[in-house]
Motif scaffolding. Structure first.
Motif, PDB file in Angstrom:
ATOM      1  N   VAL A 294     110.216   5.023  59.672  1.00 37.55           N
ATOM      2  CA  VAL A 294     110.403   5.040  58.215  1.00 37.55           C
ATOM      3  C   VAL A 294     111.168   3.812  57.728  1.00 37.55           C
ATOM      4  O   VAL A 294     110.662   3.053  56.876  1.00 37.55           O
ATOM      5  CB  VAL A 294     111.090   6.345  57.767  1.00 37.55           C
ATOM      6  CG1 VAL A 294     111.451   6.267  56.294  1.00 37.55           C
ATOM      7  CG2 VAL A 294     110.186   7.543  58.027  1.00 37.55           C
TER       8      VAL A 294
ATOM      9  N   MET B 245     102.281   4.578  57.879  1.00 39.26           N
ATOM     10  CA  MET B 245     103.019   5.586  58.636  1.00 39.26           C
ATOM     11  C   MET B 245     102.067   6.540  59.354  1.00 39.26           C
ATOM     12  O   MET B 245     102.262   6.879  60.521  1.00 39.26           O
ATOM     13  CB  MET B 245     103.941   6.371  57.709  1.00 39.26           C
ATOM     14  CG  MET B 245     105.269   5.710  57.430  1.00 39.26           C
ATOM     15  SD  MET B 245     106.334   5.657  58.899  1.00 39.26           S
ATOM     16  CE  MET B 245     106.497   7.400  59.272  1.00 39.26           C
ATOM     17  N   VAL B 246     101.031   6.997  58.646  1.00 37.58           N
ATOM     18  CA  VAL B 246     100.059   7.915  59.255  1.00 37.58           C
ATOM     19  C   VAL B 246      99.396   7.261  60.460  1.00 37.58           C
ATOM     20  O   VAL B 246      99.275   7.874  61.539  1.00 37.58           O
ATOM     21  CB  VAL B 246      99.000   8.346  58.216  1.00 37.58           C
ATOM     22  CG1 VAL B 246      97.859   9.090  58.900  1.00 37.58           C
ATOM     23  CG2 VAL B 246      99.628   9.219  57.145  1.00 37.58           C
TER      24      VAL B 246
ATOM     25  N   SER C 280     102.711   1.980  52.400  1.00 37.93           N
ATOM     26  CA  SER C 280     103.618   2.499  53.430  1.00 37.93           C
ATOM     27  C   SER C 280     103.148   3.825  54.007  1.00 37.93           C
ATOM     28  O   SER C 280     103.228   4.050  55.222  1.00 37.93           O
ATOM     29  CB  SER C 280     105.025   2.655  52.852  1.00 37.93           C
ATOM     30  OG  SER C 280     105.520   1.414  52.396  1.00 37.93           O
ATOM     31  N   LEU C 281     102.645   4.737  53.169  1.00 38.12           N
ATOM     32  CA  LEU C 281     102.235   6.055  53.658  1.00 38.12           C
ATOM     33  C   LEU C 281     101.072   5.946  54.629  1.00 38.12           C
ATOM     34  O   LEU C 281     101.065   6.578  55.693  1.00 38.12           O
ATOM     35  CB  LEU C 281     101.866   6.958  52.480  1.00 38.12           C
ATOM     36  CG  LEU C 281     101.453   8.391  52.844  1.00 38.12           C
ATOM     37  CD1 LEU C 281     102.574   9.092  53.599  1.00 38.12           C
ATOM     38  CD2 LEU C 281     101.065   9.174  51.589  1.00 38.12           C
ATOM     39  N   ARG C 282     100.067   5.145  54.264  1.00 35.24           N
ATOM     40  CA  ARG C 282      98.913   4.980  55.152  1.00 35.24           C
ATOM     41  C   ARG C 282      99.332   4.337  56.471  1.00 35.24           C
ATOM     42  O   ARG C 282      98.891   4.750  57.547  1.00 35.24           O
ATOM     43  CB  ARG C 282      97.844   4.110  54.489  1.00 35.24           C
ATOM     44  CG  ARG C 282      96.512   4.115  55.239  1.00 35.24           C
ATOM     45  CD  ARG C 282      95.557   3.045  54.753  1.00 35.24           C
ATOM     46  NE  ARG C 282      95.515   2.952  53.293  1.00 35.24           N
ATOM     47  CZ  ARG C 282      94.819   2.016  52.649  1.00 35.24           C
ATOM     48  NH1 ARG C 282      94.138   1.109  53.339  1.00 35.24           N
ATOM     49  NH2 ARG C 282      94.826   1.966  51.337  1.00 35.24           N
TER      50      ARG C 282
END
Length: 261
Positions: free
Chosen positions: A134, A154-155, A150-152
């Protein structure tokens, strides 16, 4: 007749197992055993391996400056390589403490099954890695002025780490010595990375979803087409998840060989 009843039998067995697990979840002793296992695994991670991971991740800023990351695709590539190395280092000695201390039976009893034990160990590793992902992802995103999703990222990174952990878990059951299993798993991961390279393919475990569309020859000449990594991202992640489940199931089926022999 056998074929007709095989499906319903498996479904009924799965339903009974789920009901049993739900019943156990209301048992205070069972929950405490699960918590204790989680804490033990977390304490095992917070040692030399954790220090090595922090040292590796602390070099992220310097690496970004030195490599002159100037696009989300390059930023993801840096993060992917960084956390691939970190996951290999963290997961290489996955069974080392049980082999050294002879505590396999205790953890097995606490979790209720080999598969539960393996899921606990993999879950703690992934939780620790995700906690470090994170701030690192946010750092790179800030460096790129928020242009990196950022979310993609992280996944993709979490699923990559799950795959690597599953490979390391399986290789540790193939070779009894922790160092040998870690070396085998690391070799497999490195082979997949260098074998596929930057190829835009559903089967590329380390696909860069932020890369520019890659020209792919489909007959040559006027038939050349561009494949957008984003268009195959979902299929790619499903493929990687299925491979991870396969490696984890294979590891669970012969986990006793690594921890007893």
């Amino acid at each position: 007749m056998t074929h007709e009843t095989a499906g319903p039998t498996r479904i009924g067995s799965w339903i009974r197992r789920v009901i049993s697990l739900l019943a156990l979840s209301r048992d205070d002793n069972y929950r405490r055993s699960g918590y204790r296992t989680f804490i033990l695994e977390l304490r095992g991670l917070a040692g030399l391996r954790f220090a090595a991971l922090l040292l590796l991740l602390s070099a992220t800023g310097a690496w970004i400056v030195q490599t002159q990351v100037d696009s989300p695709a390059t930023g993801y590539s840096v993060l992917m390589q960084l956390f691939a190395i970190a996951t290999v280092l963290a997961a290489a000695p996955l069974y080392a403490s049980e082999q050294r201390q002879g505590t396999f039976e205790l953890l097995w009893l606490a979790r209720g099954s080999r598969r539960g034990l393996l899921q606990a160990k993999a879950g703690v590793l992934l939780a620790g890695l995700a906690a470090m992902m994170v701030p690192t992802v946010l750092l790179v995103s800030w460096f790129l002025y928020g242009t990196m999703p950022s979310l993609r990222v992280m996944v993709f990174l979490v699923i990559n780490s799950l795959f690597i952990v599953s490979v390391m878990a399986w290789s540790g059951t193939v070779l009894a010595q922790a160092w040998a299993g870690g070396l085998l798993g690391g070799t497999i991961v490195a082979g997949l990375y260098f074998g596929f390279g930057d190829a835009v393919s559903v089967f590329n475990v380390f696909l860069n979803p932020l890369a520019a569309p890659e020209p792919v020859a489909a007959g040559g000449g006027a038939f050349r087409a561009k494949v957008d990594p984003a268009s195959i991202a979902v299929a790619n992640r499903v493929f990687v998840l299925l491979c991870s489940v396969g490696f984890l199931n294979a590891a669970a089926s012969k986990l006793h060989r690594a921890l007893r022999g």
